[in-house]
Scaffold this motif. Structure first.
Motif, PDB file in Angstrom:
ATOM      1  N   VAL A   1       1.303   3.733 -11.775  1.00  0.00           N
ATOM      2  CA  VAL A   1       2.372   3.607 -10.784  1.00  0.00           C
ATOM      3  C   VAL A   1       3.511   4.537 -11.197  1.00  0.00           C
ATOM      4  CG1 VAL A   1       4.035   2.066  -9.684  1.00  0.00           C
ATOM      5  CG2 VAL A   1       1.759   1.205 -10.296  1.00  0.00           C
ATOM      6  N   ASN A   2       3.952   5.361 -10.276  1.00  0.00           N
ATOM      7  CA  ASN A   2       5.031   6.308 -10.553  1.00  0.00           C
ATOM      8  C   ASN A   2       6.378   5.604 -10.440  1.00  0.00           C
ATOM      9  OD1 ASN A   2       6.698   8.498 -10.904  1.00  0.00           O
ATOM     10  ND2 ASN A   2       6.236   9.434  -8.932  1.00  0.00           N
ATOM     11  N   LEU A   3       6.789   4.955 -11.513  1.00  0.00           N
ATOM     12  CA  LEU A   3       8.046   4.219 -11.496  1.00  0.00           C
ATOM     13  C   LEU A   3       9.249   5.141 -11.364  1.00  0.00           C
ATOM     14  CD1 LEU A   3       7.357   1.555 -14.269  1.00  0.00           C
ATOM     15  CD2 LEU A   3       7.203   1.276 -11.793  1.00  0.00           C
ATOM     16  N   HIS A   4       9.116   6.354 -11.865  1.00  0.00           N
ATOM     17  CA  HIS A   4      10.253   7.280 -11.822  1.00  0.00           C
ATOM     18  C   HIS A   4      10.722   7.526 -10.387  1.00  0.00           C
ATOM     19  CE1 HIS A   4      12.913  10.560 -12.986  1.00  0.00           C
ATOM     20  NE2 HIS A   4      12.350  11.306 -12.044  1.00  0.00           N
ATOM     21  N   ALA A   5       9.800   7.501  -9.440  1.00  0.00           N
ATOM     22  CA  ALA A   5      10.155   7.754  -8.040  1.00  0.00           C
ATOM     23  C   ALA A   5      11.097   6.704  -7.489  1.00  0.00           C
ATOM     24  CB  ALA A   5       8.887   7.817  -7.190  1.00  0.00           C
TER      25      ALA A   5
ATOM     26  N   PRO B   1       0.810  -1.235   0.000  1.00  0.00           N
ATOM     27  CA  PRO B   1       0.000   0.000   0.000  1.00  0.00           C
ATOM     28  C   PRO B   1       0.837   1.277   0.000  1.00  0.00           C
ATOM     29  CG  PRO B   1      -0.857  -1.590   1.589  1.00  0.00           C
ATOM     30  CD  PRO B   1       0.474  -2.111   1.146  1.00  0.00           C
ATOM     31  N   GLU B   2       2.084   1.177   0.415  1.00  0.00           N
ATOM     32  CA  GLU B   2       2.973   2.337   0.407  1.00  0.00           C
ATOM     33  C   GLU B   2       3.393   2.720  -1.003  1.00  0.00           C
ATOM     34  OE1 GLU B   2       7.539   3.251   1.947  1.00  0.00           O
ATOM     35  OE2 GLU B   2       6.347   1.724   2.956  1.00  0.00           O
ATOM     36  N   ILE B   3       3.434   1.753  -1.895  1.00  0.00           N
ATOM     37  CA  ILE B   3       3.979   1.969  -3.236  1.00  0.00           C
ATOM     38  C   ILE B   3       2.906   1.992  -4.314  1.00  0.00           C
ATOM     39  CG2 ILE B   3       5.500   0.955  -4.998  1.00  0.00           C
ATOM     40  CD1 ILE B   3       7.257  -0.097  -2.770  1.00  0.00           C
ATOM     41  N   PHE B   4       1.847   1.175  -4.151  1.00  0.00           N
ATOM     42  CA  PHE B   4       0.902   0.969  -5.233  1.00  0.00           C
ATOM     43  C   PHE B   4      -0.497   1.474  -4.884  1.00  0.00           C
ATOM     44  CE2 PHE B   4       4.151  -2.322  -5.519  1.00  0.00           C
ATOM     45  CZ  PHE B   4       4.612  -2.107  -6.814  1.00  0.00           C
TER      46      PHE B   4
END
Length: 488
Positions: free
Chosen positions: A456-460, A420-423
């Protein structure tokens, strides 16, 4: 050399981070141990490194993962005590799921607590990792029979920061285009194979991500767009393939470096330029083709829709809960749903029996089975998949899941642990029944995931975003605080 990198378990994400720091941060030297028998590495690596690391006055920073007992090393090597000591937590032993309680389990967590007390900076790859560790110290120490220390978490917390694991996302454009032409559109003329293999992009850094199928519609080679339109309109015939000759006379004149390639798509590997994320694909589509790519059922009426391809790219160990994953697939099989599965990830000496049992029961559905030593083959397999599933009972970050999302997979994660922190919530499931229901729906309508643009913000989580923070972390003259943008 001023930065001393020590890794007691040089494999998986531990290896990835050491290699990345060696490549990207100046003035580093590393000493490592092979990724075998991690229990023994946790117990004895300090003694080995005491002898392996030469004494040098140039060292300024010591960086190591939490598997090493830093307390023992500093005691054995007093000359390292004055260095800025950075301890990085890929995982923590206080909440690691064990099948049976053993006395030795206490020692691993105890070592990590001692290492935190000795370190100057303690860094975690996620907030979940940090909070689960700090909040468990009190309960963990209660297993001691008496004379228990107090308030250890208060001593350690001021040193703690979160700095996500940095990933160098490779360019998978080529593999994605091959997958789209071969599987989603059901056409494989040699022309498209070569155009896909030669397709390269040079986009600005913050462009929008596109789904796999839209990537094909955004091709700068006009003939690919034309073939897509012909396929969607049901007019892709031998006459359409005849445009191969016309292409040679027209488009090859504009792109003289392109020549036809008769290699099948499975022989073409992803070897295009480094560190290009799908997030950064930014060529401009024609509006009508982009709209049509979202509304069309991807060939469903013509009966050539490819089965849903599910991938499970995790270590073959009990903490990843392979039992739940295979039980779910067997339910799909019982309902006679169409799907394919790839089971990837590293294997070790003790492989749970469920893997051999599942391989026998799912033999007709298997696309790939087993660890892929070649990173290119591994990424190509991810690009061929539609959905990536985690059933983990233990996860502090999840590099494999983020790599799969980068390759265009729709993710399904437990609503627990670090996820839940990432997605976003749309990709989370709360119960095994919810997981099964989602996969049932996707098996019946795989176009739902093939058209989906994953949010999903993969760049982060990329080195481009995190590199400066790591360089600051490894700076001997810094104030030992990291940039606020990536640290909490």
């Amino acid at each position: 050399m001023s930065v001393l990198l020590l890794e007691a378990f040089y494999g998986g994400s531990h290896k990835q981070l050491v290699d990345l720091l060696m490549e990207s941060v100046e003035d580093c030297v590393s000493f490592t141990l092979p990724a075998k028998k991690w229990h023994w590495r946790a117990r004895t690596s300090a003694l080995y490194l005491m002898q392996a690391v030469p004494a040098r006055s140039s060292y300024r920073v010591l960086f190591t993962s939490s598997l090493l007992n830093l307390t023992e090393l500093v005691a054995l090597r007093p000359d390292l005590a004055h260095l800025k000591k950075v301890l990085y937590f890929h995982e923590n032993q206080l909440v690691y799921p064990v099948r049976k309680s053993q006395e030795r389990d206490f020692q691993y967590g105890y070592n990590q607590i001692l290492s935190c007390l000795v370190a100057d900076v303690v860094v975690f790859n996620s907030a979940f990792n940090m909070e689960s560790f700090l909040s468990s110290i009190f309960t963990f120490m209660k297993t001691m029979p008496d004379h228990r220390p107090k308030d250890l978490d208060r001593l350690i917390r001021p040193k703690c920061h979160v700095l996500h694991f940095p990933i160098c996302f490779p360019d998978v454009t080529r593999s994605v285009l091959i997958y789209v032409t071969h599987s989603l559109l059901g056409i494989t003329p040699p022309l498209i194979k070569k155009c896909a293999s030669e397709f390269t992009l040079n986009p600005p850094p913050k462009a929008d991500r596109v789904c796999k199928r839209e990537a094909l519609f955004r091709s700068p080679v006009p003939i690919i767009q034309d073939l897509c339109q012909a396929t969607l309109q049901g007019t892709h015939t031998d006459e359409t393939n005849a445009c191969d000759g016309a292409f040679k006379m027209t488009h090859l004149a504009a792109c003289p470096e392109l020549t036809l390639d008769l290699e099948p798509p499975e022989k073409i590997l992803n070897v295009t330029g480094p560190q290009q994320s799908l997030e950064s694909m930014s060529v401009t589509p024609r509006k009508e083709t982009l709209h049509q790519s979202v509304s069309d059922p991807c060939g469903d009426e013509r009966g050539n829709l490819q089965p849903l391809h599910i991938v499970w790219p995790h270590r073959w160990e009990h903490d990843k809960d392979p039992q739940l994953f295979f039980q779910t697939l067997l339910k799909l099989k019982e309902q006679q749903l169409s799907f394919e599965v790839s089971v990837l990830g590293e294997t070790f000496a003790d492989i749970p029996d469920i893997f051999s049992e599942a391989k026998e029961q799912l033999v007709d559905h298997i696309q790939h089975w087993g660890f892929m030593p070649s990173k290119e083959d591994y990424l190509k397999a991810l690009c061929q998949a539609d959905v990536v599933v985690s059933t983990a009972k233990h996860e502090f970050f999840g590099v494999a899941m983020l790599e799969a999302v980068h390759c265009g997979c729709y993710p399904l994660y437990p609503k627990a642990l670090v996820y839940p922190e990432i997605f976003p919530a749309t990709y989370l499931y709360s119960t095994p029944e919810q997981l099964c229901k989602r996969l049932q729906d996707f098996c019946k309508r795989p176009q739902l995931v093939r058209h989906h643009v994953t949010q999903v913000n993969l760049h982060a989580f990329s080195w481009d975003a995190l590199g400066d923070s790591f360089r600051s972390l490894l700076g001997a003259d810094s104030d030992r605080m990291l940039t606020e943008e990536h640290i909490s």
